[in-house]
Design a protein around this motif. Structure first.
Motif, PDB file in Angstrom:
ATOM      1  N   LEU A  72       2.917   4.516 -13.539  1.00 63.65           N
ATOM      2  CA  LEU A  72       1.438   4.869 -14.026  1.00 63.65           C
ATOM      3  C   LEU A  72       1.635   4.593 -15.081  1.00 63.65           C
ATOM      4  N   LEU A  73       2.641   4.286 -16.139  1.00 64.23           N
ATOM      5  CA  LEU A  73       2.629   3.727 -17.450  1.00 64.23           C
ATOM      6  C   LEU A  73       2.224   2.471 -17.970  1.00 64.23           C
ATOM      7  N   PHE A  74       2.941   1.723 -16.753  1.00 62.12           N
ATOM      8  CA  PHE A  74       2.667   0.202 -16.877  1.00 62.12           C
ATOM      9  C   PHE A  74       1.421  -0.175 -16.485  1.00 62.12           C
ATOM     10  N   ASP A  75       0.429   0.647 -14.762  1.00 62.86           N
ATOM     11  CA  ASP A  75      -0.550   0.226 -14.681  1.00 62.86           C
ATOM     12  C   ASP A  75      -1.669   0.869 -15.887  1.00 62.86           C
ATOM     13  N   THR A  79      -2.700  -2.723 -17.076  1.00 63.01           N
ATOM     14  CA  THR A  79      -3.736  -2.907 -16.038  1.00 63.01           C
ATOM     15  C   THR A  79      -4.772  -2.641 -15.592  1.00 63.01           C
ATOM     16  N   GLY A  80      -4.467  -1.296 -16.445  1.00 52.14           N
ATOM     17  CA  GLY A  80      -6.405  -0.219 -16.332  1.00 52.14           C
ATOM     18  C   GLY A  80      -6.670   0.010 -15.154  1.00 52.14           C
ATOM     19  N   ILE A  81      -6.226  -0.351 -14.131  1.00 51.70           N
ATOM     20  CA  ILE A  81      -5.922   0.059 -12.252  1.00 51.70           C
ATOM     21  C   ILE A  81      -4.710   0.601 -12.135  1.00 51.70           C
ATOM     22  N   LEU A  82      -4.961   2.416 -11.792  1.00 50.84           N
ATOM     23  CA  LEU A  82      -3.573   3.436 -11.572  1.00 50.84           C
ATOM     24  C   LEU A  82      -3.267   3.137 -10.324  1.00 50.84           C
ATOM     25  N   GLY A  83      -2.869   2.586 -10.104  1.00 56.51           N
ATOM     26  CA  GLY A  83      -1.507   3.031  -8.454  1.00 56.51           C
ATOM     27  C   GLY A  83      -0.756   1.183  -8.087  1.00 56.51           C
ATOM     28  N   PHE A 128      -3.665  -7.354  -4.133  1.00 51.07           N
ATOM     29  CA  PHE A 128      -4.138  -6.414  -4.175  1.00 51.07           C
ATOM     30  C   PHE A 128      -5.825  -7.047  -5.258  1.00 51.07           C
ATOM     31  N   TYR A 129      -5.521  -7.734  -5.889  1.00 48.47           N
ATOM     32  CA  TYR A 129      -6.049  -8.367  -6.725  1.00 48.47           C
ATOM     33  C   TYR A 129      -7.478  -9.437  -6.219  1.00 48.47           C
ATOM     34  N   SER A 130      -6.792  -9.933  -5.154  1.00 47.59           N
ATOM     35  CA  SER A 130      -7.687 -10.707  -4.262  1.00 47.59           C
ATOM     36  C   SER A 130      -8.522 -10.023  -3.706  1.00 47.59           C
ATOM     37  N   VAL A 131      -7.822  -8.736  -2.625  1.00 46.50           N
ATOM     38  CA  VAL A 131      -8.837  -7.981  -2.214  1.00 46.50           C
ATOM     39  C   VAL A 131     -10.033  -6.779  -3.128  1.00 46.50           C
ATOM     40  N   VAL A 132      -9.828  -6.746  -3.962  1.00 44.81           N
ATOM     41  CA  VAL A 132     -10.552  -5.366  -4.728  1.00 44.81           C
ATOM     42  C   VAL A 132     -11.326  -7.231  -6.025  1.00 44.81           C
ATOM     43  N   GLY A 133     -11.376  -8.430  -5.420  1.00 46.75           N
ATOM     44  CA  GLY A 133     -12.512  -9.238  -6.029  1.00 46.75           C
ATOM     45  C   GLY A 133     -11.950  -9.485  -7.436  1.00 46.75           C
ATOM     46  N   ILE A 134     -10.715  -8.843  -8.246  1.00 45.57           N
ATOM     47  CA  ILE A 134      -9.862  -9.774  -9.315  1.00 45.57           C
ATOM     48  C   ILE A 134      -9.780 -10.782  -9.590  1.00 45.57           C
TER      49      ILE A 134
END
Length: 174
Positions: A72-75, A79-83, A128-134
């Motif tokens: 959670l701290l790292f996110d 990253t700004g994207i929790l989880g 994950f980043y590929s799926v959400v389009g980041i």
């Protein structure tokens, strides 16, 4: 095996993981020009090294809780994207804890677990980043530009950091 010895100074586990988390960001900021360029991307994974080592050598500690908290701290900090890292760190801790009792206690096993953890975490985050389009990068480019160089960097960090961390672990036992 290590798990049969008494354990002292357990309060240091979250403190060391926190310091490794901050050191990850510090290294990325200080060496941004060297770590991030058009040809390659180097990502330090010192907090992941801490999770692998501490989960391997302290199987009875609540490392799963630490993985969630520090994920959670790292996110939130990086990253700004929790989880994303909550899941990634938790899966690594679970896998290391699940297989560590079947493995011998030596540096080669730990470095192999660390390498596999980096591959797992970076591939999961990339997916994950590929799926959400980041990211629009394909997997072969990801492997050549980010995963390979990141593995080399973190193996160097392992070589430098393993001995001091194992000395700390030995001090925390007995």
């Amino acid at each position: 095996m290590v798990q049969n010895r008494s354990l002292h100074h357990t309060y240091l586990l979250p403190l060391v993981i926190y310091l490794l988390l901050m050191l990850d960001g510090f290294l990325l900021n200080v060496f941004a020009r060297q770590f991030l360029n058009d040809d390659y991307t180097l990502v330090p994974h010192l907090v992941l090294l801490g999770f692998v080592l501490f989960t391997f050598y302290f199987p009875k500690q609540p490392m799963q809780v630490y993985a969630i908290v520090f994920g959670l701290l790292f996110d939130s900090y990086y990253t700004g994207i929790l989880g994303v890292y909550i899941v990634a760190f938790s899966v690594v801790v679970y896998l290391v804890k699940s297989i560590q009792r079947h493995l011998s206690e030596n540096v080669f096993v730990v470095v192999l677990l660390f390498i596999l953890s980096i591959i797992l975490v970076d591939s999961f985050v990339f997916g994950f980043y590929s799926v959400v389009g980041i990211t629009q990068m394909d997997f072969s480019t990801f492997a050549a530009v980010r995963l390979g160089p990141t593995l080399v960097l973190n193996i160097a960090f392992f070589i430098v950091g393993y001995y001091p961390l194992v000395k700390l672990i030995a001090w925390m036992h007995d």
